[in-house]
Scaffold this active site. Structure first.
Site, mmCIF file in Angstrom:
data_model
loop_
_atom_site.group_PDB
_atom_site.id
_atom_site.type_symbol
_atom_site.label_atom_id
_atom_site.label_comp_id
_atom_site.label_asym_id
_atom_site.label_seq_id
_atom_site.Cartn_x
_atom_site.Cartn_y
_atom_site.Cartn_z
ATOM 1 N N LYS A 92 0.604 -1.316 0.053
ATOM 2 C CA LYS A 92 -0.011 -0.061 -0.260
ATOM 3 C C LYS A 92 0.545 1.490 -0.107
ATOM 4 O O LYS A 92 2.149 0.986 0.518
ATOM 5 C CB LYS A 92 -1.220 0.298 1.330
ATOM 6 C CG LYS A 92 -1.777 -0.964 1.769
ATOM 7 C CD LYS A 92 -3.352 -0.677 0.958
ATOM 8 C CE LYS A 92 -4.571 -1.494 0.526
ATOM 9 N NZ LYS A 92 -4.912 -1.689 1.988
ATOM 10 N N HIS A 95 1.616 7.157 2.781
ATOM 11 C CA HIS A 95 1.139 8.350 2.691
ATOM 12 C C HIS A 95 1.201 9.437 3.450
ATOM 13 O O HIS A 95 2.032 8.826 5.044
ATOM 14 C CB HIS A 95 -0.686 8.108 2.238
ATOM 15 C CG HIS A 95 -1.544 7.271 3.556
ATOM 16 N ND1 HIS A 95 -1.402 7.767 4.756
ATOM 17 C CD2 HIS A 95 -1.501 6.220 3.315
ATOM 18 C CE1 HIS A 95 -1.690 6.980 5.835
ATOM 19 N NE2 HIS A 95 -1.855 5.949 4.762
ATOM 20 N N HIS A 98 1.364 7.802 7.793
ATOM 21 C CA HIS A 98 2.074 7.118 7.909
ATOM 22 C C HIS A 98 2.951 8.240 8.464
ATOM 23 O O HIS A 98 3.965 7.467 9.152
ATOM 24 C CB HIS A 98 2.136 5.963 7.089
ATOM 25 C CG HIS A 98 1.970 5.171 6.806
ATOM 26 N ND1 HIS A 98 0.512 4.894 5.850
ATOM 27 C CD2 HIS A 98 0.804 4.084 7.823
ATOM 28 C CE1 HIS A 98 0.080 3.796 6.065
ATOM 29 N NE2 HIS A 98 0.164 3.039 7.465
HETATM 30 N N1 ARG Z 1 -0.113 -1.327 9.953
HETATM 31 C C1 ARG Z 1 -1.120 -0.675 10.883
HETATM 32 C C2 ARG Z 1 -2.309 0.275 9.626
HETATM 33 O O1 ARG Z 1 -1.968 1.162 9.273
HETATM 34 C C3 ARG Z 1 -0.881 0.102 11.817
HETATM 35 C C4 ARG Z 1 -0.259 -0.886 12.759
HETATM 36 C C5 ARG Z 1 -0.663 -0.539 14.653
HETATM 37 N N2 ARG Z 1 0.640 -0.902 15.211
HETATM 38 C C6 ARG Z 1 -0.242 -2.266 15.983
HETATM 39 N N3 ARG Z 1 0.800 -2.563 16.914
HETATM 40 N N4 ARG Z 1 -1.536 -2.307 14.933
HETATM 41 O O2 ARG Z 1 -2.632 1.193 10.245
#
Ligand code: ARG
Length: 540
Positions: A92, A95, A98
């Site tokens: 993905k 953006h 992030h």
């Molecule tokens: N990959 C997830 C996102 O982009 C965020 C991960 C957050 N961390 C966790 N331990 N759940 O929304």
């Protein structure tokens, strides 16, 4: 009214006395006054007046001694802190949302390190889940090897979007994707190979961004890493008799926490996001015995983390209390256009490139007006650092839970509350120091206690408060506390600079002591910006 004040209201309840009276009594207490600090009563306050020469000598003495290490502390010695941040999803686009977690998390890591904590920087990659079954199906039908090599995320996004379009008319695709995810979970060779390829190729793109922003991680243990531990979590929760069946799924009820149930196993038998987060937290504690386990993740996931922490607590893991969700707001744009394919998503790379381009125009223009000679290489380096700084500062300048509104005019205002302004201030101190050294002026054995006029005091006071700002930033997980302090130092320094002569001061002693003040600002602004993830330049 004083240099420091104590409001006596805070004691009124405990002491069962009127604040005015408490303040009066305290102010008269001889233990609260000495040669350098005097207590004085004003209504419900005890005001303290510090000997300005003393403050100057102490503060600047310490900064000149420690240099860029000023602000360091050992309160974190022997303690492990996990800062989980960035955590983008494989395949993905990266953006601007992030970027928020990436910038806040990077800054918090630096702040905790500065205070002596042993920081473990974790990137909890979104590299697992049913979407990978879809990607594998899509890749086999429409994947283009060459395009993947050139621009991995663009290609993966293209086939992923196509999958969702085609799926509507062809239910067999959905079936196939489910099958592929199952194979991936079971460890079938070709599915694992493809998954790994998508992951590796995406990481190349992310790493390029991290490198550009000077950000490092201790590990990239993402969801896939913890998915293997899902069974152990289920076993543990079963042993503790916490699992309940609900509509075919296995859940942990959280009524006593006023939360909806946390799903652990879906009705189709697969584990989910929350299961992997439970596994991750348990793993992290077993491995690091963390003092704090910080998740820098957007506010929309607040409920998820409350559920995960509550399940841990219910399972008897008291370290749940040391797990902290550090949330942040949304990113918005004011009058800014980007060439993105999809109007909703702005890529971090685009934002950075555009900021650098715009900064470059200003730098070139400024150099022209000032008649400054700069090589192409130098212009590029300055524009890159200042442009990135302008973006990063916009993320850290306010409380993280507030939404951010990007606007070129504001973030690139060289006189505003911006990174360019602060980097410019740093460059100004460097230029003064260079000139001094060219003319053989040094601040060695300067009488620092001479720095007591109003402008000098303002600078010194803001420098003295820098140490506290680092600690407060850590306590509240708010980098903006440091940002605000550096901004204050820069403002105060520029006022001092505009109102007083430094190298042209008549008196040699004054020249020396003011030069020392300049050096102290130089070091503190640099290390303060560094805590935010912003680099400085020697001139601009
Ligand atoms: N990959 C997830 C996102 O982009 C965020 C991960 C957050 N961390 C966790 N331990 N759940 O929304």
């Amino acid at each position: 009214m004083g240099d420091f004040a104590f409001p006596a209201f805070t004691l009124a309840k405990t002491m069962r006395k009127a604040p005015q009276m408490i303040a009066q009594e305290l102010s008269a207490d001889p233990r609260l006054s000495d040669d350098v600090m005097k207590a004085q009563n004003a209504g419900p306050y005890v005001n303290f007046f510090i000997d300005k020469g003393y403050l100057a000598k102490e503060t600047l003495g310490e900064i000149l001694d420690k240099g860029e290490r000023y602000g360091e502390d050992n309160i974190g010695e022997g303690k492990n802190i996990i800062v989980e941040f960035s955590s983008p999803n494989i395949a993905k686009p990266f953006h601007v949302g992030h970027a928020f977690t990436t910038i806040i998390g990077n800054s918090l890591s630096k702040i905790y390190s500065k205070l002596g904590y042993n920081v473990i920087r974790m990137n909890h990659l979104g590299d697992y889940g049913t979407q990978f079954g879809k990607l594998i199906t899509a890749w086999r039908l429409w994947g283009d090897e060459k395009k993947l090599e050139e621009a991995p995320i663009d290609e993966l996004l293209r086939i992923y979007v196509k999958f969702h379009q085609e799926e509507k008319n062809d239910p067999k695709l959905t079936e196939d994707a489910r099958e592929n995810f199952k194979k991936l979970e079971e460890g079938c060779e070709d599915e694992v190979r493809l998954w790994k390829k998508f992951r590796d190729d995406s990481l190349v793109v992310f790493d390029k961004l991290y490198k550009r922003m000077n950000i490092e991680f201790d590990n990239y243990n993402g969801e896939s890493y913890y998915s293997k531990m899902g069974d152990d979590v289920v076993k543990l929760l079963k042993e503790k008799d916490l699992l309940t069946e609900s509509e075919g799924a296995q859940v942990v009820m959280l009524d006593e926490y006023n939360l909806p149930p946390c799903i652990i196993i879906k009705s189709d038998g697969t584990t989910i996001y929350a299961t992997r987060d439970l596994a991750a937290a348990i793993y992290r504690y077993d491995k690091y015995k963390f003092d704090k386990n910080i998740y820098v993740v957007g506010i929309p996931q607040a409920l998820h983390f409350k559920q995960v922490f509550s399940v841990l607590k219910k399972a008897g893991f008291d370290y749940a209390d040391n797990c902290v969700h550090v949330g942040f707001g949304l990113v918005k744009f004011k009058n800014m256009k980007f060439s993105t394919r999809d109007g909703n998503i702005v890529l971090l790379e685009e934002l950075l490139d555009e900021a650098v381009k715009k900064t470059r125009e200003i730098i070139v223009e400024n150099a022209k007006t000032r008649g400054q000679e700069m090589s192409e290489e130098e212009i590029n380096e300055i524009s890159e650092k200042v442009g990135l700084g302008a973006v990063i500062y916009t993320y850290v300048k306010s409380g993280r839970e507030r939404d951010i509104v990007f606007s070129w005019d504001e973030m690139l205002d060289f006189n505003g509350d911006t990174a360019p302004y602060m980097i410019y201030t740093y460059a100004r101190t460097r230029s003064i120091l260079r000139k001094a050294s060219d003319n053989g002026i040094s601040y060695e054995d300067a009488d620092l206690s001479k720095l007591t006029d109003e402008d000098e005091y303002a600078v010194i006071r803001s420098l003295a408060d820098f140490k506290d700002s680092v600690k407060k930033a850590a306590e509240s997980n708010e980098p903006f506390m440091v940002a605000r302090q550096v901004a204050l130092i820069a403002r105060n320094f520029n006022r001092f600079y505009n109102n007083s002569s430094i190298l042209n001061a008549d008196d040699e002693e004054i020249r020396k002591s003011r030069l020392a003040l300049c050096e102290a600002c130089c070091d503190t602004v640099k290390s303060g910006l560094n805590l935010l993830g912003i680099d400085v330049v020697e001139r601009m």
